[in-house]
Scaffold this motif. Structure first.
Motif, mmCIF file in Angstrom:
data_model
loop_
_atom_site.group_PDB
_atom_site.id
_atom_site.type_symbol
_atom_site.label_atom_id
_atom_site.label_comp_id
_atom_site.label_asym_id
_atom_site.label_seq_id
_atom_site.Cartn_x
_atom_site.Cartn_y
_atom_site.Cartn_z
ATOM 1 N N SER A 105 0.887 -1.291 -0.104
ATOM 2 C CA SER A 105 0.086 0.125 0.028
ATOM 3 C C SER A 105 0.782 1.276 -0.029
ATOM 4 O O SER A 105 2.076 1.297 0.586
ATOM 5 C CB SER A 105 -1.001 -0.118 1.273
ATOM 6 O OG SER A 105 -0.109 -0.001 2.540
ATOM 7 N N PRO A 106 0.478 2.251 -0.619
ATOM 8 C CA PRO A 106 1.467 3.356 -0.851
ATOM 9 C C PRO A 106 1.604 4.169 0.467
ATOM 10 O O PRO A 106 0.450 3.741 1.389
ATOM 11 C CB PRO A 106 0.514 4.390 -2.126
ATOM 12 C CG PRO A 106 -0.840 3.642 -1.896
ATOM 13 C CD PRO A 106 -0.579 2.452 -1.513
ATOM 14 N N LEU A 199 -5.742 -2.663 -7.874
ATOM 15 C CA LEU A 199 -5.678 -1.292 -8.080
ATOM 16 C C LEU A 199 -4.298 -0.587 -7.767
ATOM 17 O O LEU A 199 -3.983 0.360 -8.490
ATOM 18 C CB LEU A 199 -6.702 -0.869 -6.970
ATOM 19 C CG LEU A 199 -6.941 0.676 -7.158
ATOM 20 C CD1 LEU A 199 -7.813 1.182 -8.546
ATOM 21 C CD2 LEU A 199 -8.221 0.924 -5.993
ATOM 22 N N ILE A 200 -3.521 -0.916 -6.596
ATOM 23 C CA ILE A 200 -2.448 -0.601 -6.264
ATOM 24 C C ILE A 200 -1.452 -0.559 -7.383
ATOM 25 O O ILE A 200 -0.720 0.232 -7.674
ATOM 26 C CB ILE A 200 -1.945 -1.165 -5.002
ATOM 27 C CG1 ILE A 200 -2.770 -0.599 -3.738
ATOM 28 C CG2 ILE A 200 -0.337 -0.685 -4.644
ATOM 29 C CD1 ILE A 200 -2.593 -1.282 -2.464
ATOM 30 N N LEU A 201 -1.205 -1.816 -7.784
ATOM 31 C CA LEU A 201 -0.244 -2.394 -9.037
ATOM 32 C C LEU A 201 -0.501 -1.458 -10.364
ATOM 33 O O LEU A 201 0.304 -0.782 -10.806
ATOM 34 C CB LEU A 201 -0.378 -3.612 -9.174
ATOM 35 C CG LEU A 201 0.049 -4.769 -8.215
ATOM 36 C CD1 LEU A 201 0.039 -6.141 -8.675
ATOM 37 C CD2 LEU A 201 1.711 -4.270 -7.893
ATOM 38 N N TYR A 202 -1.911 -1.410 -10.462
ATOM 39 C CA TYR A 202 -2.276 -0.576 -11.810
ATOM 40 C C TYR A 202 -1.729 1.209 -11.515
ATOM 41 O O TYR A 202 -1.320 1.581 -12.550
ATOM 42 C CB TYR A 202 -3.856 -0.940 -11.855
ATOM 43 C CG TYR A 202 -4.277 0.166 -13.053
ATOM 44 C CD1 TYR A 202 -4.093 -0.172 -14.522
ATOM 45 C CD2 TYR A 202 -4.945 1.548 -12.953
ATOM 46 C CE1 TYR A 202 -4.376 0.566 -15.591
ATOM 47 C CE2 TYR A 202 -5.281 2.520 -13.955
ATOM 48 C CZ TYR A 202 -5.104 1.934 -15.155
ATOM 49 O OH TYR A 202 -5.560 2.788 -16.214
ATOM 50 N N ARG A 203 -2.092 1.386 -10.474
ATOM 51 C CA ARG A 203 -1.628 2.969 -10.119
ATOM 52 C C ARG A 203 -0.170 3.264 -10.200
ATOM 53 O O ARG A 203 0.431 4.238 -10.538
ATOM 54 C CB ARG A 203 -2.405 3.412 -8.594
ATOM 55 C CG ARG A 203 -3.633 3.862 -8.882
ATOM 56 C CD ARG A 203 -4.383 3.968 -7.503
ATOM 57 N NE ARG A 203 -5.708 4.294 -7.452
ATOM 58 C CZ ARG A 203 -6.515 4.623 -6.722
ATOM 59 N NH1 ARG A 203 -6.031 4.518 -5.228
ATOM 60 N NH2 ARG A 203 -7.765 4.758 -6.564
ATOM 61 N N HIS A 204 0.689 2.065 -9.715
ATOM 62 C CA HIS A 204 1.888 2.201 -9.657
ATOM 63 C C HIS A 204 2.615 2.080 -11.256
ATOM 64 O O HIS A 204 3.550 2.758 -11.304
ATOM 65 C CB HIS A 204 2.615 0.894 -8.900
ATOM 66 C CG HIS A 204 4.024 0.916 -8.715
ATOM 67 N ND1 HIS A 204 4.823 1.803 -8.235
ATOM 68 C CD2 HIS A 204 4.887 -0.075 -9.532
ATOM 69 C CE1 HIS A 204 6.114 1.488 -8.518
ATOM 70 N NE2 HIS A 204 5.977 0.163 -9.231
ATOM 71 N N LYS A 205 2.117 1.215 -11.830
ATOM 72 C CA LYS A 205 2.322 1.129 -13.207
ATOM 73 C C LYS A 205 2.153 2.226 -14.091
ATOM 74 O O LYS A 205 3.065 2.882 -14.900
ATOM 75 C CB LYS A 205 1.609 -0.170 -13.998
ATOM 76 C CG LYS A 205 2.211 -0.062 -15.378
ATOM 77 C CD LYS A 205 1.326 -1.358 -16.029
ATOM 78 C CE LYS A 205 1.784 -1.816 -17.330
ATOM 79 N NZ LYS A 205 1.127 -2.939 -18.066
ATOM 80 N N GLN A 206 1.144 3.060 -13.922
ATOM 81 C CA GLN A 206 0.972 4.138 -14.541
ATOM 82 C C GLN A 206 1.578 5.051 -13.997
ATOM 83 O O GLN A 206 2.126 6.188 -14.993
ATOM 84 C CB GLN A 206 -0.862 4.785 -13.921
ATOM 85 C CG GLN A 206 -1.868 4.024 -14.697
ATOM 86 C CD GLN A 206 -1.644 4.027 -16.266
ATOM 87 O OE1 GLN A 206 -1.364 3.082 -16.736
ATOM 88 N NE2 GLN A 206 -2.436 5.208 -16.697
ATOM 89 N N SER A 215 11.349 2.430 -17.104
ATOM 90 C CA SER A 215 11.438 1.640 -15.618
ATOM 91 C C SER A 215 10.431 0.815 -15.753
ATOM 92 O O SER A 215 10.511 -0.277 -14.936
ATOM 93 C CB SER A 215 11.449 2.774 -15.065
ATOM 94 O OG SER A 215 12.366 3.668 -15.021
ATOM 95 N N SER A 216 9.471 0.590 -16.801
ATOM 96 C CA SER A 216 8.317 -0.203 -16.535
ATOM 97 C C SER A 216 8.573 -1.789 -17.097
ATOM 98 O O SER A 216 7.817 -2.518 -16.741
ATOM 99 C CB SER A 216 7.013 0.374 -17.346
ATOM 100 O OG SER A 216 7.394 0.436 -18.503
ATOM 101 N N GLN A 227 2.039 -10.471 -7.806
ATOM 102 C CA GLN A 227 1.524 -11.035 -9.204
ATOM 103 C C GLN A 227 1.142 -12.564 -8.845
ATOM 104 O O GLN A 227 0.333 -13.085 -9.026
ATOM 105 C CB GLN A 227 2.060 -10.715 -10.364
ATOM 106 C CG GLN A 227 2.120 -9.431 -10.860
ATOM 107 C CD GLN A 227 3.183 -9.136 -11.850
ATOM 108 O OE1 GLN A 227 4.266 -9.727 -12.114
ATOM 109 N NE2 GLN A 227 2.921 -8.062 -12.819
ATOM 110 N N SER A 228 2.275 -12.906 -8.222
ATOM 111 C CA SER A 228 2.128 -14.553 -7.932
ATOM 112 C C SER A 228 0.988 -14.799 -6.768
ATOM 113 O O SER A 228 0.395 -15.821 -6.922
ATOM 114 C CB SER A 228 3.639 -14.902 -7.068
ATOM 115 O OG SER A 228 3.698 -14.336 -6.091
#
Length: 293
Positions: A105-106, A199-206, A215-216, A227-228
Protein backbone atom coordinates in the motif's frame (compact mmCIF):
# COMPACT_ATOMS: atom_id res chain seq x y z
CA UNK A 1 -8.65 -43.54 -13.11
CA UNK A 2 -8.72 -43.38 -9.31
CA UNK A 3 -5.29 -45.01 -9.05
CA UNK A 4 -3.81 -42.65 -11.63
CA UNK A 5 -5.35 -39.53 -10.07
CA UNK A 6 -4.41 -40.51 -6.52
CA UNK A 7 -0.86 -41.53 -7.37
CA UNK A 8 -0.25 -38.55 -9.64
CA UNK A 9 -1.35 -35.94 -7.16
CA UNK A 10 0.83 -37.49 -4.42
CA UNK A 11 3.94 -37.49 -6.63
CA UNK A 12 3.36 -34.10 -8.27
CA UNK A 13 2.02 -32.39 -5.15
CA UNK A 14 4.68 -33.59 -2.73
CA UNK A 15 7.47 -32.89 -5.24
CA UNK A 16 6.31 -29.33 -5.88
CA UNK A 17 5.69 -28.48 -2.23
CA UNK A 18 8.94 -30.09 -1.07
CA UNK A 19 10.98 -28.32 -3.78
CA UNK A 20 9.61 -24.91 -2.89
CA UNK A 21 9.85 -25.50 0.88
CA UNK A 22 13.45 -26.70 0.44
CA UNK A 23 14.20 -23.56 -1.55
CA UNK A 24 12.87 -21.27 1.21
CA UNK A 25 14.81 -23.14 3.89
CA UNK A 26 17.99 -23.09 1.79
CA UNK A 27 17.74 -19.35 1.18
CA UNK A 28 17.20 -18.75 4.89
CA UNK A 29 20.22 -20.79 5.97
CA UNK A 30 22.43 -19.18 3.31
CA UNK A 31 21.71 -15.76 4.77
CA UNK A 32 19.47 -14.41 2.03
CA UNK A 33 16.87 -11.94 3.21
CA UNK A 34 13.36 -13.27 2.75
CA UNK A 35 10.15 -11.37 2.18
CA UNK A 36 7.95 -10.93 5.21
CA UNK A 37 5.13 -12.90 3.59
CA UNK A 38 7.39 -15.95 3.08
CA UNK A 39 6.37 -17.03 6.59
CA UNK A 40 2.83 -17.64 5.35
CA UNK A 41 4.11 -19.45 2.27
CA UNK A 42 6.11 -21.89 4.39
CA UNK A 43 3.07 -22.67 6.52
CA UNK A 44 0.94 -23.00 3.38
CA UNK A 45 3.35 -25.60 2.00
CA UNK A 46 3.26 -27.61 5.27
CA UNK A 47 -0.55 -27.49 5.23
CA UNK A 48 -0.50 -28.65 1.59
CA UNK A 49 1.58 -31.67 2.62
CA UNK A 50 -1.04 -32.62 5.21
CA UNK A 51 -3.92 -32.31 2.73
CA UNK A 52 -2.21 -34.29 -0.03
CA UNK A 53 -0.72 -37.10 2.04
CA UNK A 54 -3.64 -37.59 4.46
CA UNK A 55 -6.02 -38.34 1.60
CA UNK A 56 -3.75 -39.31 -1.29
CA UNK A 57 -2.05 -42.30 0.36
CA UNK A 58 -5.28 -43.91 1.70
CA UNK A 59 -7.07 -43.36 -1.62
CA UNK A 60 -4.25 -44.90 -3.63
CA UNK A 61 -4.10 -47.95 -1.36
CA UNK A 62 -7.89 -48.32 -1.49
CA UNK A 63 -7.78 -48.12 -5.28
CA UNK A 64 -5.34 -51.04 -5.27
CA UNK A 65 -7.87 -53.11 -3.32
CA UNK A 66 -6.55 -52.54 0.24
CA UNK A 67 -9.74 -51.09 1.70
CA UNK A 68 -9.36 -52.27 5.30
CA UNK A 69 -5.80 -51.22 6.09
CA UNK A 70 -6.92 -48.46 8.51
CA UNK A 71 -8.51 -49.21 11.87
CA UNK A 72 -10.94 -46.87 13.60
CA UNK A 73 -8.18 -44.76 15.18
CA UNK A 74 -6.30 -44.56 11.87
CA UNK A 75 -9.41 -43.30 10.05
CA UNK A 76 -10.01 -40.64 12.66
CA UNK A 77 -6.37 -39.50 12.53
CA UNK A 78 -6.28 -39.30 8.71
CA UNK A 79 -9.45 -37.21 8.46
CA UNK A 80 -8.38 -35.01 11.37
CA UNK A 81 -5.04 -34.20 9.68
CA UNK A 82 -6.78 -33.54 6.38
CA UNK A 83 -9.23 -31.00 7.82
CA UNK A 84 -6.59 -29.26 9.92
CA UNK A 85 -4.38 -28.97 6.83
CA UNK A 86 -7.32 -27.73 4.75
CA UNK A 87 -8.19 -25.04 7.29
CA UNK A 88 -4.61 -23.80 7.67
CA UNK A 89 -4.20 -23.81 3.87
CA UNK A 90 -7.22 -21.49 3.51
CA UNK A 91 -6.05 -19.24 6.35
CA UNK A 92 -2.47 -19.05 5.05
CA UNK A 93 -3.68 -18.01 1.59
CA UNK A 94 -6.01 -15.45 3.14
CA UNK A 95 -3.34 -13.98 5.43
CA UNK A 96 -0.84 -13.98 2.58
CA UNK A 97 -3.10 -11.87 0.37
CA UNK A 98 -4.17 -9.48 3.15
CA UNK A 99 -0.65 -8.84 4.47
CA UNK A 100 0.71 -8.39 0.93
CA UNK A 101 -2.00 -5.82 0.20
CA UNK A 102 -0.96 -3.91 3.33
CA UNK A 103 2.75 -4.24 2.48
CA UNK A 104 2.47 -2.70 -1.00
CA UNK A 105 0.00 0.00 0.00
CA UNK A 106 1.30 3.53 -0.81
CA UNK A 107 2.55 5.84 1.93
CA UNK A 108 -0.49 8.08 1.72
CA UNK A 109 -2.86 5.14 2.14
CA UNK A 110 -4.87 4.52 5.31
CA UNK A 111 -3.17 1.11 5.49
CA UNK A 112 0.35 2.58 5.50
CA UNK A 113 0.34 3.03 9.27
CA UNK A 114 -0.37 -0.70 9.68
CA UNK A 115 2.77 -1.81 7.82
CA UNK A 116 5.09 -2.00 10.83
CA UNK A 117 2.37 -3.40 13.09
CA UNK A 118 1.58 -6.07 10.49
CA UNK A 119 5.12 -7.44 10.74
CA UNK A 120 4.73 -8.06 14.47
CA UNK A 121 1.38 -9.82 14.01
CA UNK A 122 2.49 -12.28 11.32
CA UNK A 123 3.90 -14.96 13.63
CA UNK A 124 1.06 -14.86 16.19
CA UNK A 125 -1.61 -14.82 13.47
CA UNK A 126 -0.41 -18.00 11.74
CA UNK A 127 0.11 -19.72 15.12
CA UNK A 128 -3.46 -18.80 16.06
CA UNK A 129 -4.67 -20.39 12.82
CA UNK A 130 -3.04 -23.72 13.69
CA UNK A 131 -4.42 -23.66 17.26
CA UNK A 132 -7.88 -22.64 16.03
CA UNK A 133 -8.16 -25.51 13.55
CA UNK A 134 -6.61 -28.07 15.89
CA UNK A 135 -9.39 -27.22 18.36
CA UNK A 136 -12.28 -26.76 15.93
CA UNK A 137 -11.61 -30.07 14.19
CA UNK A 138 -11.74 -32.08 17.44
CA UNK A 139 -15.43 -32.72 16.75
CA UNK A 140 -14.73 -34.42 13.40
CA UNK A 141 -13.08 -37.71 14.57
CA UNK A 142 -16.29 -38.63 16.42
CA UNK A 143 -18.04 -38.92 13.03
CA UNK A 144 -15.33 -41.10 11.42
CA UNK A 145 -15.47 -44.91 11.57
CA UNK A 146 -13.53 -47.66 9.86
CA UNK A 147 -15.37 -49.83 7.33
CA UNK A 148 -15.18 -52.93 9.53
CA UNK A 149 -17.41 -51.29 12.11
CA UNK A 150 -20.54 -53.43 12.21
CA UNK A 151 -22.80 -50.91 13.91
CA UNK A 152 -25.80 -49.77 11.94
CA UNK A 153 -25.79 -46.11 11.06
CA UNK A 154 -28.70 -44.64 9.13
CA UNK A 155 -26.63 -42.17 7.09
CA UNK A 156 -22.98 -42.64 6.11
CA UNK A 157 -20.65 -41.57 3.31
CA UNK A 158 -18.36 -44.27 1.97
CA UNK A 159 -14.77 -43.22 1.19
CA UNK A 160 -13.68 -46.81 0.33
CA UNK A 161 -11.13 -46.92 3.16
CA UNK A 162 -13.25 -45.19 5.86
CA UNK A 163 -16.82 -44.04 6.40
CA UNK A 164 -18.25 -40.78 7.68
CA UNK A 165 -21.44 -40.71 9.74
CA UNK A 166 -23.85 -37.92 8.84
CA UNK A 167 -25.04 -36.46 12.17
CA UNK A 168 -28.76 -36.21 12.73
CA UNK A 169 -28.55 -33.69 15.58
CA UNK A 170 -27.82 -29.98 15.80
CA UNK A 171 -24.14 -30.51 16.65
CA UNK A 172 -23.28 -31.49 13.10
CA UNK A 173 -25.19 -28.50 11.77
CA UNK A 174 -23.25 -26.16 14.07
CA UNK A 175 -19.91 -27.63 12.92
CA UNK A 176 -20.91 -27.25 9.26
CA UNK A 177 -22.13 -23.69 9.87
CA UNK A 178 -18.85 -22.72 11.59
CA UNK A 179 -16.78 -24.21 8.77
CA UNK A 180 -18.85 -22.49 6.09
CA UNK A 181 -18.76 -19.13 7.92
CA UNK A 182 -14.99 -19.38 8.25
CA UNK A 183 -14.57 -20.20 4.55
CA UNK A 184 -16.85 -17.36 3.42
CA UNK A 185 -15.02 -14.85 5.64
CA UNK A 186 -11.65 -15.93 4.23
CA UNK A 187 -12.96 -15.73 0.67
CA UNK A 188 -14.28 -12.21 1.23
CA UNK A 189 -10.94 -11.09 2.68
CA UNK A 190 -9.04 -12.67 -0.21
CA UNK A 191 -11.23 -11.01 -2.83
CA UNK A 192 -10.92 -7.64 -1.06
CA UNK A 193 -7.13 -7.96 -0.76
CA UNK A 194 -6.79 -9.09 -4.38
CA UNK A 195 -8.88 -6.16 -5.61
CA UNK A 196 -6.78 -3.77 -3.54
CA UNK A 197 -3.53 -5.21 -4.95
CA UNK A 198 -4.77 -4.97 -8.54
CA UNK A 199 -5.70 -1.32 -8.00
CA UNK A 200 -2.39 -0.48 -6.27
CA UNK A 201 -0.32 -2.22 -8.98
CA UNK A 202 -2.26 -0.49 -11.74
CA UNK A 203 -1.72 2.95 -10.20
CA UNK A 204 1.96 2.17 -9.62
CA UNK A 205 2.39 1.12 -13.25
CA UNK A 206 0.73 4.30 -14.44
CA UNK A 207 3.06 6.43 -12.30
CA UNK A 208 6.17 4.56 -13.44
CA UNK A 209 5.23 4.87 -17.09
CA UNK A 210 4.59 8.56 -16.63
CA UNK A 211 7.92 9.20 -14.87
CA UNK A 212 10.17 7.00 -16.95
CA UNK A 213 8.94 4.73 -19.72
CA UNK A 214 11.96 2.44 -19.58
CA UNK A 215 11.51 1.71 -15.87
CA UNK A 216 8.33 -0.24 -16.49
CA UNK A 217 10.12 -3.02 -18.39
CA UNK A 218 11.35 -4.61 -15.17
CA UNK A 219 8.95 -5.12 -12.33
CA UNK A 220 10.11 -4.81 -8.76
CA UNK A 221 10.36 -7.71 -6.34
CA UNK A 222 7.22 -6.60 -4.53
CA UNK A 223 5.32 -6.40 -7.82
CA UNK A 224 6.37 -9.95 -8.76
CA UNK A 225 5.40 -11.16 -5.30
CA UNK A 226 2.01 -9.48 -5.57
CA UNK A 227 1.41 -10.99 -9.02
CA UNK A 228 2.24 -14.48 -7.76
CA UNK A 229 -0.10 -14.05 -4.78
CA UNK A 230 -2.87 -12.82 -7.09
CA UNK A 231 -2.40 -15.91 -9.26
CA UNK A 232 -2.45 -18.09 -6.12
CA UNK A 233 -5.66 -16.52 -4.82
CA UNK A 234 -7.31 -16.82 -8.24
CA UNK A 235 -6.49 -20.54 -8.33
CA UNK A 236 -7.81 -21.00 -4.81
CA UNK A 237 -11.11 -19.24 -5.55
CA UNK A 238 -11.57 -21.27 -8.74
CA UNK A 239 -10.95 -24.67 -7.12
CA UNK A 240 -12.99 -23.73 -4.04
CA UNK A 241 -15.95 -22.71 -6.22
CA UNK A 242 -15.68 -25.97 -8.19
CA UNK A 243 -15.45 -28.02 -4.99
CA UNK A 244 -18.43 -26.19 -3.47
CA UNK A 245 -20.50 -26.88 -6.59
CA UNK A 246 -19.69 -30.58 -6.40
CA UNK A 247 -20.54 -30.64 -2.68
CA UNK A 248 -23.90 -29.05 -3.46
CA UNK A 249 -24.58 -31.70 -6.13
CA UNK A 250 -23.59 -34.38 -3.63
CA UNK A 251 -25.94 -33.03 -0.96
CA UNK A 252 -28.91 -32.42 -3.28
CA UNK A 253 -28.66 -35.27 -5.78
CA UNK A 254 -27.02 -38.45 -4.53
CA UNK A 255 -25.16 -39.11 -1.27
CA UNK A 256 -24.22 -42.64 -2.31
CA UNK A 257 -22.47 -41.95 -5.64
CA UNK A 258 -18.87 -43.14 -5.17
CA UNK A 259 -17.70 -41.43 -8.37
CA UNK A 260 -18.92 -38.08 -6.98
CA UNK A 261 -17.10 -38.68 -3.69
CA UNK A 262 -13.90 -39.50 -5.61
CA UNK A 263 -14.29 -36.44 -7.84
CA UNK A 264 -14.75 -34.15 -4.83
CA UNK A 265 -11.65 -35.63 -3.21
CA UNK A 266 -9.53 -35.11 -6.34
CA UNK A 267 -10.74 -31.52 -6.81
CA UNK A 268 -10.11 -30.75 -3.13
CA UNK A 269 -6.47 -31.75 -3.59
CA UNK A 270 -5.98 -29.67 -6.76
CA UNK A 271 -5.07 -26.40 -5.04
CA UNK A 272 -2.47 -27.95 -2.67
CA UNK A 273 -1.00 -29.74 -5.69
CA UNK A 274 -0.76 -26.84 -8.16
CA UNK A 275 -0.09 -23.93 -5.75
CA UNK A 276 3.69 -24.47 -5.45
CA UNK A 277 4.02 -24.56 -9.24
CA UNK A 278 2.05 -21.32 -9.53
CA UNK A 279 4.49 -19.71 -7.11
CA UNK A 280 7.52 -21.16 -8.90
CA UNK A 281 6.32 -20.09 -12.33
CA UNK A 282 5.60 -16.53 -11.22
CA UNK A 283 8.72 -15.98 -9.14
CA UNK A 284 11.62 -16.22 -11.56
CA UNK A 285 14.37 -16.13 -8.95
CA UNK A 286 12.88 -18.89 -6.80
CA UNK A 287 12.18 -21.04 -9.83
CA UNK A 288 15.72 -20.63 -11.14
CA UNK A 289 17.26 -21.60 -7.80
CA UNK A 290 15.18 -24.78 -7.57
CA UNK A 291 15.59 -26.14 -11.05
CA UNK A 292 19.34 -25.50 -11.24
CA UNK A 293 19.83 -28.09 -8.53
Amino acid sequence: MTVTAGGSKIVIGTTGNFALLYNYILLRFNGYSSRSTDLFLRHLLVANFLVILSRGIPETMAAFGKEHFLDDLGCKFVFYLHWVGRGVSIDSTCLLSVFQAITISPRDSIWAQLKMKALTYMGPSITLCWVLHLLLTIRLPVLIIDKRNKKNFSKTIDFQYCSVMLPENDTGTVFAALTLSHDILCLKLMIWASGSMVLILYRHKQRVQHIHRHSSSRSSAETRASQSILALVSAFVFFYALSSTLHACFALIDKTALWLVNTITVVSACFPTVSPFILMSRECCASRLIWKK
